[in-house]
Write a protein that holds these residues in place. Structure first.
Motif, short mmCIF file in Angstrom:
data_model
loop_
_atom_site.label_atom_id
_atom_site.label_comp_id
_atom_site.label_asym_id
_atom_site.label_seq_id
_atom_site.Cartn_x
_atom_site.Cartn_y
_atom_site.Cartn_z
N ALA A 39 -62.02 -126.21 73.59
CA ALA A 39 -62.04 -127.63 73.24
C ALA A 39 -60.64 -128.23 73.15
N ARG A 40 -59.62 -127.39 72.98
CA ARG A 40 -58.26 -127.92 72.92
C ARG A 40 -57.79 -128.44 74.27
N PHE A 41 -58.47 -128.03 75.34
CA PHE A 41 -58.08 -128.42 76.69
C PHE A 41 -59.27 -129.08 77.36
N ALA A 42 -59.54 -130.32 76.98
CA ALA A 42 -60.76 -131.00 77.40
C ALA A 42 -60.67 -131.65 78.77
N THR A 43 -59.50 -131.77 79.34
CA THR A 43 -59.37 -132.47 80.62
C THR A 43 -59.69 -131.55 81.79
N ASN A 44 -59.81 -132.15 82.97
CA ASN A 44 -60.06 -131.36 84.18
C ASN A 44 -58.84 -130.53 84.55
N ASN A 45 -57.65 -131.00 84.23
CA ASN A 45 -56.43 -130.26 84.54
C ASN A 45 -56.31 -129.12 83.53
N GLN A 46 -56.45 -127.90 84.00
CA GLN A 46 -56.46 -126.74 83.13
C GLN A 46 -55.13 -126.00 83.09
N ALA A 47 -54.05 -126.66 83.53
CA ALA A 47 -52.74 -126.01 83.57
C ALA A 47 -52.31 -125.56 82.17
N ASN A 48 -52.48 -126.41 81.17
CA ASN A 48 -52.10 -126.02 79.81
C ASN A 48 -52.96 -124.88 79.29
N HIS A 49 -54.23 -124.90 79.65
CA HIS A 49 -55.15 -123.84 79.23
C HIS A 49 -54.69 -122.52 79.85
N CYS A 50 -54.31 -122.55 81.11
CA CYS A 50 -53.81 -121.37 81.81
C CYS A 50 -52.57 -120.84 81.10
N TRP A 51 -51.61 -121.71 80.86
CA TRP A 51 -50.34 -121.32 80.22
C TRP A 51 -50.61 -120.71 78.85
N ASN A 52 -51.51 -121.32 78.10
CA ASN A 52 -51.83 -120.83 76.77
C ASN A 52 -52.50 -119.45 76.82
N ARG A 53 -53.46 -119.27 77.73
CA ARG A 53 -54.14 -117.98 77.85
C ARG A 53 -53.16 -116.88 78.25
N TYR A 54 -52.25 -117.20 79.17
CA TYR A 54 -51.27 -116.21 79.63
C TYR A 54 -50.38 -115.78 78.47
N ASN A 55 -49.91 -116.74 77.68
CA ASN A 55 -49.04 -116.42 76.55
C ASN A 55 -49.80 -115.76 75.41
N GLU A 56 -51.09 -116.07 75.24
CA GLU A 56 -51.90 -115.36 74.24
C GLU A 56 -52.03 -113.89 74.62
N TRP A 57 -52.17 -113.60 75.91
CA TRP A 57 -52.23 -112.22 76.37
C TRP A 57 -50.90 -111.51 76.07
N LEU A 58 -49.79 -112.18 76.35
CA LEU A 58 -48.48 -111.58 76.06
C LEU A 58 -48.29 -111.35 74.56
N LEU A 59 -48.77 -112.28 73.75
CA LEU A 59 -48.69 -112.13 72.30
C LEU A 59 -49.49 -110.91 71.84
N CYS A 60 -50.66 -110.72 72.44
CA CYS A 60 -51.47 -109.54 72.12
C CYS A 60 -50.71 -108.27 72.47
N LEU A 61 -50.09 -108.24 73.65
CA LEU A 61 -49.30 -107.07 74.05
C LEU A 61 -48.14 -106.83 73.08
N LYS A 62 -47.49 -107.90 72.69
CA LYS A 62 -46.34 -107.79 71.79
C LYS A 62 -46.76 -107.26 70.43
#
Length: 100
Positions: free
Chosen positions: A36-59
Motif C-alpha cells: 500500500a505504500r506504493f499505490a501508483t502504477n510506477n513501481q520503481a520505488n517499490h523495486c528499490w525498497n524491496r532490493y534494499n530490504e533484501w540487503l538489510l536482511c543479509l546485513k
C-alpha cells in the motif's frame, strides 16, 4: 469440458525428471505482494525498497538462505537490467543504497 493440455496434446505428455523439477520450481514462483505504500502504477520505488530490504536482511542476519524469499520478491518486481547494474555497483563499492 476438456482441459487445455488434453485439447492441445490429446494426452498429457510424459515429463523427464528434469522437466518435473522445473515444473515444481515454476509452480512455487511468486511475485512480490502488493504494498500500500506504493499505490501508483510506477513501481520503481517499490523495486528499490524491496532490493534494499533484501540487503538489510543479509546485513542483519548474514544468512543468504534465510533471505532467499526477500531476494526473490526484489528480483520479481525489478527489471533485470537494474538488478544487474546494482550487483555490479555493489561489487565495485559504489552502490548508492544499503552497504553490506
Amino acid at each position: 469440458m476438456p482441459k487445455l493440455n488434453q485439447s492441445m496434446f490429446g494426452e498429457i505428455p510424459e515429463l523427464t525428471e528434469d522437466q518435473k523439477q522445473t515444473m515444481e520450481v515454476i509452480k512455487n514462483v511468486r511475485t512480490t505482494p502488493r504494498d500500500a505504500r506504493f499505490a501508483t502504477n510506477n513501481q520503481a520505488n517499490h523495486c528499490w525498497n524491496r532490493y534494499n530490504e533484501w540487503l538489510l536482511c543479509l546485513k542483519n542476519t548474514g544468512d543468504e538462505e534465510g533471505c532467499k524469499n526477500m531476494k526473490q520478491m526484489a528480483y520479481s518486481i525489478c527489471p533485470t537490467i537494474w538488478t544487474e547494474k546494482w550487483e555490479e555497483e555493489r561489487e565495485e563499492g559504489r552502490f548508492p543504497g544499503l552497504k553490506l
